[in-house]
Write an enzyme that holds these catalytic residues in place. Sequence first.
Site, PDB file in Angstrom:
ATOM      1  N   CYS A  48      76.084  44.380  40.940  1.00  0.00           N
ATOM      2  CA  CYS A  48      76.789  43.189  41.323  1.00  0.00           C
ATOM      3  C   CYS A  48      78.179  43.363  40.764  1.00  0.00           C
ATOM      4  CB  CYS A  48      76.085  42.071  41.473  1.00  0.00           C
ATOM      5  SG  CYS A  48      74.223  41.960  41.580  1.00  0.00           S
ATOM      6  N   HIS A  79      81.862  43.265  42.150  1.00  0.00           N
ATOM      7  CA  HIS A  79      82.404  41.587  42.238  1.00  0.00           C
ATOM      8  C   HIS A  79      83.032  41.180  40.730  1.00  0.00           C
ATOM      9  CE1 HIS A  79      80.810  40.975  46.117  1.00  0.00           C
ATOM     10  NE2 HIS A  79      79.814  41.525  45.995  1.00  0.00           N
ATOM     11  N   CYS A 120      73.717  43.535  50.274  1.00  0.00           N
ATOM     12  CA  CYS A 120      74.788  44.123  48.954  1.00  0.00           C
ATOM     13  C   CYS A 120      73.827  45.159  48.304  1.00  0.00           C
ATOM     14  CB  CYS A 120      75.185  43.142  47.999  1.00  0.00           C
ATOM     15  SG  CYS A 120      76.868  42.237  48.809  1.00  0.00           S
TER      16      CYS A 120
HETATM   17  C1  HEC Z   1      79.374  48.591  46.730  1.00  0.00           C
HETATM   18  C2  HEC Z   1      79.923  47.079  46.313  1.00  0.00           C
HETATM   19  C3  HEC Z   1      79.056  46.012  46.251  1.00  0.00           C
HETATM   20  C4  HEC Z   1      78.042  45.641  45.163  1.00  0.00           C
HETATM   21  C5  HEC Z   1      77.102  46.527  44.488  1.00  0.00           C
HETATM   22  C6  HEC Z   1      77.596  44.250  45.708  1.00  0.00           C
HETATM   23  N1  HEC Z   1      78.343  43.820  46.623  1.00  0.00           N
HETATM   24 FE1  HEC Z   1      78.488  41.698  47.048  1.00  0.00          FE
HETATM   25  N2  HEC Z   1      79.545  42.153  48.390  1.00  0.00           N
HETATM   26  C7  HEC Z   1      80.463  43.556  48.843  1.00  0.00           C
HETATM   27  C8  HEC Z   1      81.381  43.191  49.803  1.00  0.00           C
HETATM   28  C9  HEC Z   1      82.510  44.229  50.301  1.00  0.00           C
HETATM   29  C10 HEC Z   1      81.382  41.800  50.347  1.00  0.00           C
HETATM   30  C11 HEC Z   1      82.095  41.261  51.444  1.00  0.00           C
HETATM   31  C12 HEC Z   1      83.562  40.731  50.806  1.00  0.00           C
HETATM   32  C13 HEC Z   1      83.158  39.735  49.842  1.00  0.00           C
HETATM   33  O1  HEC Z   1      82.866  38.594  50.240  1.00  0.00           O
HETATM   34  O2  HEC Z   1      83.424  40.173  48.651  1.00  0.00           O
HETATM   35  C14 HEC Z   1      80.376  41.413  49.432  1.00  0.00           C
HETATM   36  C15 HEC Z   1      79.931  40.045  49.520  1.00  0.00           C
HETATM   37  C16 HEC Z   1      79.160  39.082  48.705  1.00  0.00           C
HETATM   38  C17 HEC Z   1      78.820  37.819  48.727  1.00  0.00           C
HETATM   39  C18 HEC Z   1      79.527  36.693  49.777  1.00  0.00           C
HETATM   40  C19 HEC Z   1      80.594  36.075  49.159  1.00  0.00           C
HETATM   41  C20 HEC Z   1      81.277  35.103  50.019  1.00  0.00           C
HETATM   42  O3  HEC Z   1      82.143  34.376  49.712  1.00  0.00           O
HETATM   43  O4  HEC Z   1      80.911  35.036  51.166  1.00  0.00           O
HETATM   44  C21 HEC Z   1      78.008  37.506  47.709  1.00  0.00           C
HETATM   45  C22 HEC Z   1      77.284  36.268  47.381  1.00  0.00           C
HETATM   46  C23 HEC Z   1      77.601  39.001  47.052  1.00  0.00           C
HETATM   47  N3  HEC Z   1      78.506  39.889  47.732  1.00  0.00           N
HETATM   48  C24 HEC Z   1      76.711  39.113  46.124  1.00  0.00           C
HETATM   49  C25 HEC Z   1      76.353  39.989  45.355  1.00  0.00           C
HETATM   50  C26 HEC Z   1      75.383  40.362  44.433  1.00  0.00           C
HETATM   51  C27 HEC Z   1      74.507  39.149  43.901  1.00  0.00           C
HETATM   52  C28 HEC Z   1      75.395  41.676  44.128  1.00  0.00           C
HETATM   53  C29 HEC Z   1      74.221  42.227  43.254  1.00  0.00           C
HETATM   54  C30 HEC Z   1      72.825  42.179  43.720  1.00  0.00           C
HETATM   55  C31 HEC Z   1      76.498  42.255  44.851  1.00  0.00           C
HETATM   56  N4  HEC Z   1      77.025  41.399  45.768  1.00  0.00           N
HETATM   57  C32 HEC Z   1      76.564  43.677  45.089  1.00  0.00           C
HETATM   58  C33 HEC Z   1      80.352  44.224  48.076  1.00  0.00           C
HETATM   59  C34 HEC Z   1      79.172  44.845  46.919  1.00  0.00           C
END
Ligand code: HEC
Lengths: 281, 158
Positions: A197, A201, A242
């Site tokens: 994550c 992020h 994710c």
């Molecule tokens: C390969 C890249 C990547 C990884 C690894 C990743 N994410 Fe994401 N995530 C994204 C993308 C792209 C989005 C959509 C755009 C955004 O809101 O950041 C997203 C969106 C989110 C959102 C929604 C945010 C919003 O405001 O709507 C959350 C919550 C989130 N991720 C949590 C996590 C968590 C917890 C992990 C690990 C378990 C994780 N992400 C791992 C790429 C990733």
Amino acid sequence: MNTKAITAIAAILVFPVAAMAGPDEENLVINDELEMTSVTEAPAHLENLDTIYSGWHFRTDETQALQIDDFDNPAMIFVDQAVDLFETVDGAAGESCASCHDGVESFKGLQASMPKVDAESGKLVVMEDLINKCRTDRMEADAWKWSGGDMQGMVALIGLQSRGLPMNVAIDGDAAPFWEQGKEMYYTRYGQLELSCANCHEENWGNMIRADHLSQGMINGFPTYRLKQAKLISRHNRFRGCIRDTRAETFAEGSDEFRALELYVASRGNGLSVETPAVRQ
Amino acid sequence: MQLRLLTLVCVTTGVAAFAAETDPKDVTYDDYGAIEVSLTGVTGDAANGALIVGDKSKGNCVACHAVSNLADIPFHGEVGPMLDGAGDRWTEAELRGLVANAKMTFEGTVMPAFYKDDGYIRPGDAYTGKAPTAPLTSILTAQEIEDVVVFLATLKEE
Ligand code: HEC
Ligand code: HEC
Ligand code: HEC
């Protein structure tokens, strides 16, 4: 290591300011009156971020606009359905939520402290657990499906009662072991792409990854209405998506692992206003 | 004895020379993360390399990197540096190492390893979110790595 830290800092300084000049640096205001804290100082436990941002700041103007007025917010249809559900008798006990709870307003403040440890069982519980406990044990009705429309509508309705209040989940005491577990997960590089994550992020927020503008992955606006799917998206569903995108075997929605991760991710947003229900692309 | 050993050696090297490719587990990286020897012995195809770099279901390198030469593909990412001029900055051996497993060059980098088939935490069956049902394969094949390397080598800034 050092260069990476520098790059990360550069990204923080250059990106949001440059790409998000204008309205995005301002706080979110809903219905022209409710001032939200959508940008604020990171909570003390967060070592690698100075400032935390709501996901709202990273969306396009069009998507942002849908969230600043409740008449335009498509999530409100589902919230209205939940208002009806709150009054609807279901289950063998012949009761509705309203039979026991003095209006949904009585839940004001609850979302800001969720997840929390249940004093009786010692287990970490999230909003879906509280709702399903009342359905099965008190109403003698079937449990709602985690990411189903009924459940997420109700989670959104209860969350909405706390809109504008600062997220303030407890991370110490009974919550500490769950928080540690969630933190460990946050920094684990899952799947064949070996991405945590934090890789996306924390190290790359503000950057584009293909067509997506990476946010800090905050959950203060969940359940969110996702335009692409035209429905409310649960926190655990987002986590699952994710992790799946790292070519990993995900955890199940409603798993203890995701409860712990939810606590940790919620704590990263301590200080941001509850924004439920937010709108995303 | 001596003779038998010698034959054996001949047979093994013979196999290595013809057996088209080096297994992901047998790749030798030098101290800086480069791979001197071609993974297949067959020169890569730059045009196919370009496709792999842009294709979502293949390398999807543009998810993180911008490449001016591939401007017709929409949405290039900014997680990694722009790849323009990569052919000036790196030798072919270094590029091979970078694409196969960039963590050998940049410790802890977010860039995934494309020629590796074990050592993962909860790997899935591609993007299904489910546990794999068959042994894992590397994300790109040996020849696809060679194709990408040749394509990257063409990225020069004159
Ligand atoms: C390969 C890249 C990547 C990884 C690894 C990743 N994410 Fe994401 N995530 C994204 C993308 C792209 C989005 C959509 C755009 C955004 O809101 O950041 C997203 C969106 C989110 C959102 C929604 C945010 C919003 O405001 O709507 C959350 C919550 C989130 N991720 C949590 C996590 C968590 C917890 C992990 C690990 C378990 C994780 N992400 C791992 C790429 C990733
Ligand atoms: C038969 C009575 C009864 C019914 C019906 C009922 N509840 Fe409850 N509910 C309770 C009791 C008792 C508690 C525990 C005491 C408390 O925290 O208020 C509780 C707790 C909760 C909590 C946690 C409150 C907190 O602060 O931790 C939520 C949320 C909740 N109920 C939602 C619902 C919803 C939504 C419905 C309908 C789908 C419902 N309840 C139906 C009796 C009921
Ligand atoms: C998830 C993000 C990500 C993906 C996907 C990715 N890279 Fe990278 N790449 C990076 C990052 C970040 C760096 C910079 C190294 C560092 O400091 O960590 C990098 C570095 C490089 C470099 C050296 C940079 C230079 O100086 O020119 C090359 C070449 C490269 N990547 C090629 C590729 C190719 C080819 C692919 C696809 C087969 C690919 N990358 C996929 C993130 C990624």
